[in-house]
Design a protein around this motif. Structure first.
Motif, PDB file in Angstrom:
ATOM      1  N   GLU A 175       1.915 -11.917   1.807  1.00 26.82           N
ATOM      2  CA  GLU A 175       0.740 -11.449   2.555  1.00 26.82           C
ATOM      3  C   GLU A 175       0.438 -12.422   3.695  1.00 26.82           C
ATOM      4  O   GLU A 175       0.570 -13.640   3.542  1.00 26.82           O
ATOM      5  N   LEU A 227      -7.237  -9.663  10.402  1.00 28.36           N
ATOM      6  CA  LEU A 227      -6.550  -8.493   9.867  1.00 28.36           C
ATOM      7  C   LEU A 227      -5.573  -9.020   8.830  1.00 28.36           C
ATOM      8  O   LEU A 227      -4.689  -9.826   9.162  1.00 28.36           O
ATOM      9  N   TYR A 260      -7.709  -0.525   7.654  1.00 29.24           N
ATOM     10  CA  TYR A 260      -7.276   0.022   8.936  1.00 29.24           C
ATOM     11  C   TYR A 260      -6.293   1.160   8.681  1.00 29.24           C
ATOM     12  O   TYR A 260      -5.450   1.053   7.800  1.00 29.24           O
ATOM     13  N   LYS A 297      -3.335  -2.607   5.447  1.00 27.02           N
ATOM     14  CA  LYS A 297      -3.978  -3.510   6.412  1.00 27.02           C
ATOM     15  C   LYS A 297      -5.479  -3.356   6.303  1.00 27.02           C
ATOM     16  O   LYS A 297      -5.988  -2.232   6.284  1.00 27.02           O
ATOM     17  N   VAL A 313      -2.512  -8.312   6.300  1.00 27.35           N
ATOM     18  CA  VAL A 313      -1.403  -7.372   6.082  1.00 27.35           C
ATOM     19  C   VAL A 313      -0.786  -7.693   4.727  1.00 27.35           C
ATOM     20  O   VAL A 313      -0.227  -8.777   4.538  1.00 27.35           O
ATOM     21  N   ILE A 316      -1.899  -4.451  16.109  1.00 26.65           N
ATOM     22  CA  ILE A 316      -2.181  -4.090  14.721  1.00 26.65           C
ATOM     23  C   ILE A 316      -1.196  -3.037  14.225  1.00 26.65           C
ATOM     24  O   ILE A 316      -0.645  -3.134  13.126  1.00 26.65           O
ATOM     25  N   SER A 355       2.223  -4.503  13.498  1.00 23.02           N
ATOM     26  CA  SER A 355       2.370  -5.485  12.414  1.00 23.02           C
ATOM     27  C   SER A 355       3.033  -4.843  11.199  1.00 23.02           C
ATOM     28  O   SER A 355       2.639  -3.766  10.766  1.00 23.02           O
ATOM     29  N   LYS A 407      -2.095 -13.001   7.614  1.00 16.85           N
ATOM     30  CA  LYS A 407      -3.273 -12.550   8.358  1.00 16.85           C
ATOM     31  C   LYS A 407      -3.106 -12.840   9.841  1.00 16.85           C
ATOM     32  O   LYS A 407      -2.440 -13.787  10.250  1.00 16.85           O
TER      33      LYS A 407
END
Length: 407
Positions: A22, A33, A61, A41, A35, A13, A16, A24
């Motif tokens: 975008e 998750l 996150y 995130k 991004v 994570i 990333s 995931k």
């Protein structure tokens, strides 16, 4: 045999990075998750309820950890097994406290705390706490509908809180944009509301102007907070701050040139060809006005003849529409315009003659008004320096009175 998804790790994570689009990363069992292109995130849970595809955010996150997101996923799956929609479940606080309007709003306010001055933040918080939280604060933002917002606005309109109503709608819009950006909600419902139909206009045939003392205090506080609240060119910000202190006609304010300012004599000297009266005009400047003008000097004096050059060309000055639009953004549409500062000055100065000691002739002279009494005007053919000392004292009194009302 269904494909087995390898669970995510914190290392993955953190590693990333944002991409052009975008994307995931799956943790398994419909937890992802996401991004975003700006690097944000957040955890998203996708599910089907009553044959409709839905999703909900479990938080950004690293504010929400991977283990917390998995716990929320498991609790949500249990609710789905009981045929309970987790988005509108009464016990939603047990699984997704992030999605209440109040919690999302507080996240937004925590961001604004970095940008805004404390007085600005306090005003916005008081407005939301008094008029929004009691009705939608504990509701998940996905469940709030347009009628919830309209009910809040109707209550405020009934109390004749017209200015505060417009400001709250502006705050609602920014909160929802924040919520959409971080995937707390899919759509900004405020964008669907026709504000012309719900915000009560106080427009009349005159220039819109605030002339009440308490409202003037609020106006001055809002102007001082403009830079914190909105992104704007420095010339717009400083011109708006100067406007109340000198009460010039909007054209004379916006087209003010450096050659018309004399810092030694502390005056503005505007030639007749720029004045509505077609007469030379001299305006004594208060220490507050001098300070504001000196604050713009490093930004424009070296590149333009105008004190407030246009953001698009140094050969042009800003226009009055720019300042009027700034006042509209502050919530003063149909309540106050740039020309309205002249009415504010005139009304309050006339009401407080006993306090400052200067008669109507002095007040009107500060506004560069032509004498309407033709007989009186025929005997009043003096130069632009007439009443200069009296005007100087009155403009200093006015600036001090305004500053007293900012505190």
């Amino acid at each position: 045999m269904p494909k087995v998804v390898k669970p995510l790790t914190d290392k993955e994570i953190k590693a990333s990075k944002p991409k052009e689009k975008e994307y995931k990363l799956s943790d398994g069992q419909s937890l992802y998750l996401v991004v975003k292109t700006n690097g944000t995130k957040f955890f998203r849970f996708d599910f089907t309820f009553e044959n409709k595809r839905k999703s909900m955010s479990f938080g950004v996150y690293p504010e929400t950890s991977l283990s917390e997101a998995r716990t929320l996923r498991d609790k949500t799956r249990e609710l789905l097994k009981q045929k309970i929609n987790p988005i509108i479940d009464k016990n939603l606080s047990n699984i997704n406290t992030d999605n209440t309007f109040k919690n999302i709003c507080e996240k937004w306010l925590s961001r604004m705390k970095i940008e805004w001055q404390e007085t600005t933040l306090k005003k916005v918080i008081n407005l939301i706490e008094n008029h929004a939280y009691p009705y939608i604060g504990n509701k998940p933002i996905e469940t709030i509908i347009i009628s919830d917002i309209l009910n809040i606005i109707d209550r405020m309109n009934q109390k004749e809180l017209f200015g505060s109503t417009e400001k709250l709608m502006g705050n609602f819009n920014r909160i929802y944009k924040f919520a959409v950006t971080y995937n707390y909600v899919k759509h900004n419902i405020i964008a669907d509301i026709d504000k012309k139909n719900i915000l009560i206009s106080t427009k009349d045939n005159h220039y819109n102007a605030i002339t009440n003392e308490n409202e003037t205090k609020e106006l001055m506080q809002d102007i001082k907070a403009f830079e914190d609240l909105f992104k704007a060119d420095i010339t717009t910000i400083i011109a708006l701050n100067l406007a109340p202190y000198i009460a010039l006609r909007p054209f004379n304010l916006c087209s003010l040139q450096w050659k018309e300012i004399n810092f030694e004599t502390e005056t503005l000297d505007i030639p007749a060809n720029k004045m509505k009266t077609k007469k030379d005009f001299i305006m004594p400047l208060s220490k507050q006005a001098i300070e504001i003008l000196k604050s713009i000097e490093p930004f424009s004096a070296h590149k333009s003849k105008y004190v407030f050059p246009s953001p698009t060309s140094n050969l042009k000055c800003i226009n009055t529409a720019t300042l009027n639009h700034s006042l509209m953004k502050l919530g003063y549409k149909n309540r106050h315009c740039t020309h309205g500062f002249r009415s504010t000055f005139s009304t309050i100065c006339h009401e407080k003659v006993k306090e400052h000691g200067f008669n109507s002739d002095i007040i009107e002279s500060c506004l560069a008004h032509v004498e309407r009494n033709q007989v009186k005007a025929s005997y009043n053919r003096s130069s632009k320096m007439k009443y200069f000392e009296e005007k100087k004292e009155l403009m200093h009194w006015w600036a001090d009175w305004l500053d007293k009302n900012i505190l």
